[in-house]
Every structure is written in structure tokens, then in C-alpha cells.
Design an enzyme around this catalytic site. Structure first.
Site, PDB file in Angstrom:
ATOM      1  CB  THR A  64     -50.493 -13.931 -72.570  1.00 12.01           C
ATOM      2  OG1 THR A  64     -51.356 -13.533 -73.737  1.00 12.01           O
ATOM      3  CG2 THR A  64     -51.514 -13.235 -71.582  1.00 12.01           C
ATOM      4  N   GLY A  65     -47.883 -15.229 -71.855  1.00  9.24           N
ATOM      5  CA  GLY A  65     -47.133 -15.007 -70.435  1.00  9.24           C
ATOM      6  C   GLY A  65     -46.151 -15.006 -70.520  1.00  9.24           C
ATOM      7  CD1 TRP A 118     -46.311  -7.542 -72.656  1.00 11.29           C
ATOM      8  CD2 TRP A 118     -47.464  -7.698 -71.099  1.00 11.29           C
ATOM      9  NE1 TRP A 118     -46.564  -6.368 -72.459  1.00 11.29           N
ATOM     10  CE2 TRP A 118     -47.524  -6.171 -71.312  1.00 11.29           C
ATOM     11  CE3 TRP A 118     -47.618  -8.291 -69.401  1.00 11.29           C
ATOM     12  CZ2 TRP A 118     -47.686  -5.899 -69.931  1.00 11.29           C
ATOM     13  CZ3 TRP A 118     -48.346  -7.080 -68.711  1.00 11.29           C
ATOM     14  CH2 TRP A 118     -47.903  -5.702 -68.777  1.00 11.29           C
ATOM     15  CG  HIS A 119     -47.386 -11.131 -67.229  1.00  9.53           C
ATOM     16  ND1 HIS A 119     -48.695 -11.647 -68.228  1.00  9.53           N
ATOM     17  CD2 HIS A 119     -48.118 -10.674 -66.718  1.00  9.53           C
ATOM     18  CE1 HIS A 119     -49.394 -11.362 -67.681  1.00  9.53           C
ATOM     19  NE2 HIS A 119     -48.942 -10.314 -66.777  1.00  9.53           N
ATOM     20  N   GLY A 120     -43.141 -10.960 -67.987  1.00 10.44           N
ATOM     21  CA  GLY A 120     -41.342 -11.298 -68.320  1.00 10.44           C
ATOM     22  C   GLY A 120     -40.798 -12.276 -68.977  1.00 10.44           C
TER      23      GLY A 120
END
Lengths: 482, 387
Positions: free
Chosen positions: A316-317, A319-321
Site C-alpha cells: 500500500t505504501g 503504491w503511493h510512490g
């Protein structure tokens, strides 16, 4: 193209609405498809090709899976799905993570490989996740494969949710793709919702974002200023992101689509577990449905569950960058959620509600400080300042920032609160009753008292949003790393 | 309920379509007098520009600049921000008693640029001192209104530490005449020495600095008693107004000091040559009809302005002023102290500055800058060796 731009507001939106509504029903998807391609190509005139490739690729794989299913060859079905997932993740990996990987290989081994310097296609993380949800659901038999490539392409490139979510799963709008009606209720509520979203973005997020922008570039931080900065960013990202979602949901409705809600007053959460049920709901549902549960979820014993949570939250982390701070941010939440799952959540539930609020907000604000800074040395410096290490407590800068933004901050706090309960009370209903009808805004939509002032509220918000869009040049797009 | 839904629908469409249509129907404006800048024009279409995104950017800029009622939208925005207690608007500070201020924060200053600029002037003076005596080389650095009128600034407003920079320059100029006017200006901070809506000093501010400069360089200043104040404009709204666009902003006055009994026309009799060919003028009254009325002084900024001074008798002295716009209201005060005055603005002048001294028989050099321009200027390298 972004919604908070004059190209969108003054040209694109009126023209597309006009063309859409004068067209006969059978070519409306084509109108939307062409409009959406222009919308995307406006910002990515070259990378639009990747999206088109992705569309054809997933369409074909959907058909193939269906075909193999009919023939009863499970092996080939599975193989197609694997190809599809690898293809999607391959595109995402190449465009988003290649340089990150090379950079890390270089710093570990000193190999000195040269970077590829690939610009990240806008929205790629959103649409690859959407199309993967389609093929996986076809494989699982949860949806029928789409035979009409035009309808499928419309789903993939549908401009309201294209560049900043929500991540609309195919099954949510499968029926509406081929059959939808827009009544006066849908159009008017959609328009109202769009105005709310625009105002959140322009009047709230951009304004407080200016403060974060200033503080993040300051050389001399104090503890008070650092906290004010982190709080400013927390408001900016919430009102920006949920504003985009509101605009997307509103626009969707104006064209007859019903997307699921993406935010549910996340800063009202009393625990981190609850925060993540309220924040970017479409992303957490995606990870739960397509990663966490397939990994075994909580069904394979506690140690495995802990491992699953860590994997999901690291992803998830990421995915944000493509940066370590995002990994850190993901793991930070992974660890917090594990602790809550092990014992803390039960404890918090027994304590007074305000303790839960303070506890959650404190951790969430620190989380955003990690999220907001991709430069690790800047991040360390900032976190140190937040905890008073090596800096003064407060100076005149803080008081100046506070005096300029006090009213804005009060407005932000009020707007972060769950106003549905207030409207629910106006209707002599309890706050719980507000929720039961499915959409979180049912109460807002059905309140007669509110209805009378709605046109005025909408016009004032549109009017002020235009004024701030003309007069203030600070209008960033925060999701270019996603 | 249904009627209201119809009202919402109609309102939404009317608003979006109405503003868009009004923008496309009205004639494009080339220049915004209020903002004092040229507005974006309709971009020309080319596939090349589309593919690298430039066309899209320009079109957005064009729609924003040419939107119907642009100035009114901005004044609404400013009014909302102001009423919410914000004093940091449009990149400027809204201060007390109608005073607006330039906003320059510590992060805006590039210390290495400051160093380069200081060294550039130092080197130039070192070269000049081969032929000109050191006490005729002077440097006048003007503080911004934020320092002098500190009590009018919004409380706690952030500002770069200009005193520290002024002292840094002062230390570097110890061999020469450094004119520090901070004390004199601050002592008279309740007089009208900076415009309220413009970042420049008034003629009064320039006069106070003129007295100090004369004192430092051993000249006698013309006494205020023998000067006459002539107000030339009372409806000036300057650069800070353009940034903030506050509807109830104050108006400023512009005035000049002429020798008692002499009119502005008499002063304007001095022969002025701009960029070695065009005739110029000291007080350009045509600019008073325009938005940027500070351009009344010399008609604005030019690469080079040559003024034949009006001394009682020949002085044998020729002054070179290396300057920014702050000098434009200063130089008219010293016309009768030199045979010739050459003003050079390095932003627009590219000639060799070292040979300039001999070519024009320069006997005195004055470098006059506002501190905020001086620390950020990227043209001072031209002093050393030219282009």
C-alpha cells in the site's frame, strides 16, 4: 486535464455535457470514450497509448478467460490470468518503479547503472488496478466478461475517475456501462457534489496547502511550526483527495454512473483501524479483496496474519510512490494496525471516545509528515523538529502563520466533522439511521430543509472557487507520484 | 423537491456555461492595468506544442487571464482572504494604515548570489579607484519599507534580515563611501517616505537619503527651505496594489521637489538622452495617466540615460549612477551638482562598464540599489568586463 482548471470548467465540461445529452443513447458511450481519451491525452499526449494498449490487453484476456472457462480448461484460464497480472504489474513496475529499483541497486552494490528517467504516466496506478480487478473478477466468475470493447474501453478511460480515483471496480458499474438512466435527481445531486468537491479542492486544500508549502521549505523550524505544517498538510491531502473523489462521484452521476464512496470523514476515526476504513476506501478494499484475502487473510493463524498485514501495508505504501518514505509510511500503518489487532483496539474501545480521537489524529498527522517528504534527510529533520529535538519550541513565525490561518483552520476542522449527524438531527433522526440507506449522503440528499438552500450553497461555492482559481496561482496536482 | 432539483440543475448549467460563454464572447485584453502586466494571448496550435504539453499549458493560462471579469474575481478572492484575517495575500503583506509591503522571506535569498553581487561591486570600485579617488566612489543601499515602517507591518510577519545583509555590504565596502541610510529613514518613519501601495520610496524618502549621501561624500545638500513641493498625482496605486488587488486600497500621492520659484518645466529643460539616441525627459507627465505612475520619473527604466546637468557654473564633475528604479526619484535631486549624469541600469545595459569610465570622463560613481533588488539581481556581473 484536472478538474480544477479552466480548460476543464470553461471548455471541456460544458462541451461534453452538451454532446452527451444531444446524442442518442446507443452512441453515448462512444461520446464518453472519445471525451475521456481527449481528457487523458491533454495531460499525457504520448502515454495515452499505454492506456489504450492496457485496454485491449485486458479486454482480450477477459475474453480468453471466458473462452477457456467454457471449454473447461482451468489451466489455461489460470495461465491467462497470470499473463494478465504480470502484464499489468509489468507496465506499472516499468514506468513507476524501474528507476527506484536501479537507484537502490546502485546505492547497495555501487554498480553505477544509469537511470532510465521515465516520466510516470498520470493515473497509471489507478487504471492498472481497475483493469486487474476486472480480469480477476472474470476469472473468479464474479462478473461476465465484457464483449463490447467500446463499453470496456469506456470503463477503463472514464474521465471522472481516471487520474485520481476512486478505484472503481468493474463489477460496481458493469450494468451501468450498458444501461443507465440519468434522472433529475442524479444530475442535480451530481452537480451539487461536484461543486462541493471543487470548493474542497480550491477553497480549502489549496489555501492550507500554501501554508504547508511555505513551512516545508523553511530553514528554521520550531516544534510548533513543524506541527502546524504537518497539520496543514493533513488538511490539504484530505480535502484535496476527497475533493477529487467528490468531483469524480458527482461527474459520474451527471453521466449516470454510481461510484462507491471513497472517504467517510476519516479524521473522525477513534482508532487507526477505523481511520483506514474511512480513508481512500476504494484502495483499501482493493488490497483487501485482491491481496490480503488471497494471501490467506486471518484464516491461517496469527503469525501468518501479521505477515500478511505487513506485506499488504508495504505494498500500500509503495503504491503511493516509488520512494522509501512511502514504504516507511505503509509499514508504519502496518505496525500500528497489528498492534491494534493484537490488543490495543480492545483497550481503546473501553476508554472515553476523545482519547481515541486524540490518539488517532496524533498518529495520522505524524503519518502525513512521513508521507509528505520524499527526501529522507528532510524528513528526518522535520520529524526531529516535531519532537523538539534541537529546535526551539516556538517563535514569531508560528504566531504569524497562526494569525493568518486561524479562521481557515477553524473552517477546516468544522468541515472535517461528520455533518450528516447534524442534518440527521435536523430531520429528527438519530445519526445511526442516517447511514442505513446505503449512500453516506442519503440524509443530505433527502433533507427537505437543506434542499431549499442547496442551489444557493452551490452557486456560492462555485463563485468562490472560480474567484480563488483566477486569483491564486497555487493549484498543485498531488497525485503525480501515485 | 423536484422543483428544487430542477433549480439546481439550471443554476449549475447557467453558471458554467454562462461564464465560459461570456469569456469567449468578450474581446481579449492585451494588458491588465490593474495587475500591471501583459495577459496571455490565445496560443497558436501546433502538434509539436501539443505533444510536449506546452500548448495545453498556454491554453490554460490564456483562459485564466481572459476569463470574464478577471479583476473582479481577484478582488473577491482578496476580500475573502482579508476578512478571514489573512495578511499574506498575492505574495505581498497587507499592513496597517493602508500600507502594503513586499514579502521577501529568508528562503527567498540566495546567499551565494549576494556574495557574487558584493564582490562584483567591490571589484568594480577597485578598478575605478585606479583613476578616481576612493572618496568619490559611493554605494547607497536603500532598505525596504518593511524595515523602516516595521510598526505598520502585520504583527510577526516574516521578512528576510535585511539589516544583516546591509551590514555585510557595508563591511565589504570599508575602503569606499558606504551610505547607510537606515537610521535617518527610521527616524522619520512617521513621515511619508515610502508609498503605501508601491514598493518604492517617495521623493521625501529619496531626499532624506540625498542629505545623508551628501554628508558622507562631503558635499552640501540643497536645503529643503529652498525647495518647493509640487504634487503631481494623488491617485497612484502601485506594484503592491497590483499584487494584492484590494478594492478598498489607499491611493498614493506623487510629488517632486523643485528649486523654489522654478516649475517642473524648468527642470525638464535639462537635456536627456536615452540609450544614446532617443530624447528623454526627467519628469514624464504622460505616465501620470497610466497605471504605473512611478514611471513618471524618467519615463521608467532604460539601459542608459544621459542627463546634462544644470549647475550654476561648470563643476568639472561627471557622475555615473549604477542603479535600479529607486534612483529614478533620487537623481532629479542632484541635477545641479554635476555637469553630466549617466544612469546605467544593468538589467538593460550590456556595454563594457570598465571602459565606460574613461569614455565618459567619469569623476564620481554612485551605486544605488534597493536591498531587495541588490541581493537578487543577476546582472551585476556585467560590471566586471562586460559582455
Amino acid at each position: 486535464m484536472v478538474f480544477s482548471s479552466f480548460v476543464f470548467l470553461c471548455a471541456f465540461l460544458p462541451i461534453v455535457l452538451f454532446l452527451y445529452y444531444i446524442s442518442p443513447a446507443r452512441i453515448r458511450n462512444l461520446v464518453l470514450l472519445v471525451a475521456s481519451l481527449i481528457f487523458y491525452a491533454w495531460g499525457e499526449p504520448v502515454y495515452v497509448l499505454i492506456m489504450l494498449f492496457s485496454t485491449v490487453f485486458d479486454y482480450t484476456n477477459g475474453r480468453l478467460i471466458e473462452y477457456f472457462k467454457k471449454k473447461g480448461s482451468r489451466g489455461k484460464m489460470k495461465a491467462t490470468l497470470v499473463v494478465d497480472i504480470c502484464g499489468n504489474l509489468g507496465i506499472l513496475g516499468f514506468f513507476k518503479y524501474a528507476d527506484f529499483v536501479i537507484d537502490n541497486i546502485n546505492s547497495i552494490t555501487g554498480a553505477g547503472l544509469s537511470l532510465l528517467h521515465i516520466a510516470l504516466p498520470i493515473g497509471i496506478s489507478f487504471y492498472t488496478f481497475q483493469t486487474m480487478s476486472y480480469t480477476i473478477d472474470v476469472y473468479r466468475g464474479q462478473v461476465e466478461a465484457q464483449h463490447n470493447i467500446l463499453d470496456f474501453a469506456t470503463y477503463v478511460v472514464l474521465f471522472p475517475q481516471l487520474i485520481a480515483g476512486p478505484i472503481v471496480q468493474y463489477k460496481t458499474i458493469a450494468n451501468e456501462l450498458s444501461q443507465r438512466k440519468v434522472g433529475l435527481t442524479d444530475f442535480s445531486e451530481g452537480a451539487f457534489r461536484f461543486a462541493i468537491g471543487l470548493a474542497k479542492k480550491v477553497l480549502l486544500a489549496n489555501q492550507i496547502g500554501g501554508l504547508w508549502d511555505t513551512i516545508s521549505r523553511m530553514n528554521e523550524l520550531t516544534t510548533a511550526t513543524a506541527w502546524l505544517g504537518a497539520i496543514a498538510y493533513s488538511f490539504q491531502i484530505y480535502f484535496d483527495f476527497s475533493g477529487y473523489s467528490d468531483m469524480a462521484i458527482g461527474l459520474g452521476r451527471m453521466f449516470g454512473f454510481h461510484f462507491l464512496e471513497n472517504f467517510n470523514f476519516p479524521y473522525m476515526a477513534k482508532s487507526i483501524t477505523e481511520f483506514w476504513r474511512r480513508w481512500h476506501i476504494s484502495l483499501s478494499s482493493w488490497f483487501r479483496e485482491y491481496v490480503y484475502i488471497p494471501l490467506g487473510g486471518n484464516r491461517k493463524g496469527l503469525p501468518r496474519q501479521v505477515l500478511n498485514l505487513l506485506i499488504v501495508w508495504m505494498l500500500t505504501g509503495l503504491w503511493h510512490g516509488a520512494n522509501w518514505n512511502f514504504v516507511l509510511w505503509g509499514l508504519y500503518y502496518g505496525v500500528l494496525l497489528i498492534i491494534e489487532k493484537l490488543f490495543l483496539l480492545k483497550l481503546i474501545e473501553k476508554l472515553p471516545a476523545w482519547i481515541g480521537h486524540v490518539y488517532s489524529l496524533f498518529l495520522v498527522v505524524i503519518g502525513w509528515a512521513i508521507f509528505a517528504q520524499t527526501d529522507m534527510s528532510q524528513l528526518t529533520r522535520f520529524l526531529k523538529a516535531m519532537f523538539g529535538i534541537g529546535v526551539a519550541g516556538v517563535n514569531s513565525d508560528f504566531w504569524y502563520f497562526l494569525s493568518c490561518n486561524a479562521v481557515l483552520l477553524i473552517v477546516l476542522v468544522l468541515c472535517s466533522m461528520d455533518h450528516r449527524a447534524w442534518i440527521g438531527k435536523l430531520r429528527k433522526k438519530s445519526a445511526d439511521a442516517v447511514d442505513h440507506e446505503g449512500s453516506i449522503y442519503v440524509a443530505v440528499e433527502q433533507s427537505r430543509g437543506l434542499m431549499i438552500v442547496k442551489p444557493a450553497i452551490m452557486l456560492v461555492l462555485l463563485f468562490l472557487s472560480y474567484a480563488f482559481l483566477v486569483g491564486d496561482s497555487y493549484n498543485p496536482f498531488l497525485y503525480f507520484r501515485f | 423537491m423536484k422543483n428544487m432539483r430542477l433549480v439546481i440543475t439550471i443554476c449549475f448549467i447557467a453558471f458554467v456555461v454562462g461564464i465560459s460563454a461570456a469569456g469567449f464572447l468578450q474581446k481579449d485584453r492585451e494588458f491588465s492595468p490593474n495587475e500591471n502586466r501583459y495577459l496571455a494571448e490565445a496560443p497558436e496550435f501546433s502538434w509539436e506544442d501539443v505533444l510536449d504539453g506546452r500548448f495545453q499549458e498556454k491554453l490554460e493560462e490564456y483562459l485564466r487571464d481572459q476569463i470574464w471579469g478577471r479583476d473582479r474575481w481577484i478582488t473577491v478572492k482578496t476580500a475573502v482572504q482579508k476578512s478571514a484575517g489573512n495578511t499574506d495575500i498575492g505574495g505581498a503583506y497587507v499592513g496597517k494604515d493602508g500600507y502594503d509591503f513586499e514579502k521577501i522571506v529568508p528562503e527567498d535569498v540566495d546567499d551565494s548570489q549576494v556574495q557574487r553581487n558584493i564582490v562584483a561591486v567591490q571589484d568594480y570600485f577597485d578598478v575605478a579607484s585606479d583613476t578616481i579617488s576612493k572618496d568619490r566612489l559611493s554605494f547607497l543601499l536603500v532598505p525596504t519599507s518593511g524595515l523602516v515602517m516595521e510598526d505598520k507591518l502585520p504583527k510577526n510577519a516574516r521578512l528576510f534580515d535585511q539589516s544583516a545583509y546591509i551590514e555585510q555590504v557595508q563591511n565589504a565596502m570599508q575602503d569606499y563611501n558606504f551610505v547607510d541610510v537606515r537610521e535617518e529613514l527610521c527616524a522619520k518613519s512617521d513621515a511619508y517616505i515610502y508609498y503605501r501601495t508601491d514598493h518604492h520610496w517617495t521623493t521625501e524618502g529619496a531626499y532624506i537619503a540625498y542629505e545623508k549621501w551628501c554628508e558622507t561624500t562631503g558635499m552640501t545638500a540643497v536645503s529643503k527651505d529652498s525647495l518647493e513641493q509640487n504634487i503631481v498625482a494623488e491617485d497612484f496605486r502601485g506594484s503592491l496594489y497590483s499584487k494584492i488587488l484590494n478594492v478598498d486600497s489607499a491611493y498614493d500621492s506623487i510629488w517632486i521637489y523643485t528649486p523654489a520659484g522654478e516649475s517642473m518645466d524648468a527642470v525638464n529643460a535639462c537635456k536627456v538622452t536615452v540609450d544614446e539616441k532617443e530624447p528623454g525627459v526627467i519628469y514624464d507627465v504622460t505616465k501620470l495617466a497610466e497605471k504605473d505612475k512611478y514611471a513618471f520619473f524618467f519615463g521608467g527604466n532604460y539601459g542608459q540615460v544621459h542627463i546634462e546637468g544644470s549647475p550654476q557654473q561648470e563643476t568639472g564633475r561627471n557622475l555615473l549612477v549604477v542603479k535600479d528604479s529607486f534612483a529614478n526619484s533620487f537623481v532629479p535631486l542632484i541635477l545641479n551638482q554635476y555637469d553630466n549624469i549617466y544612469m546605467v541600469d544593468l538589467r538593460y545595459y550590456n556595454g563594457d562598464m570598465e571602459s565606460y569610465l574613461a569614455e565618459h570622463d567619469i569623476t564620481d560613481v554612485l551605486v544605488l540599489y534597493n536591498i531587495s533588488n541588490f541581493i537578487s539581481d543577476k546582472n551585476l556581473y556585467k560590471l566586471n568586463g562586460g559582455m
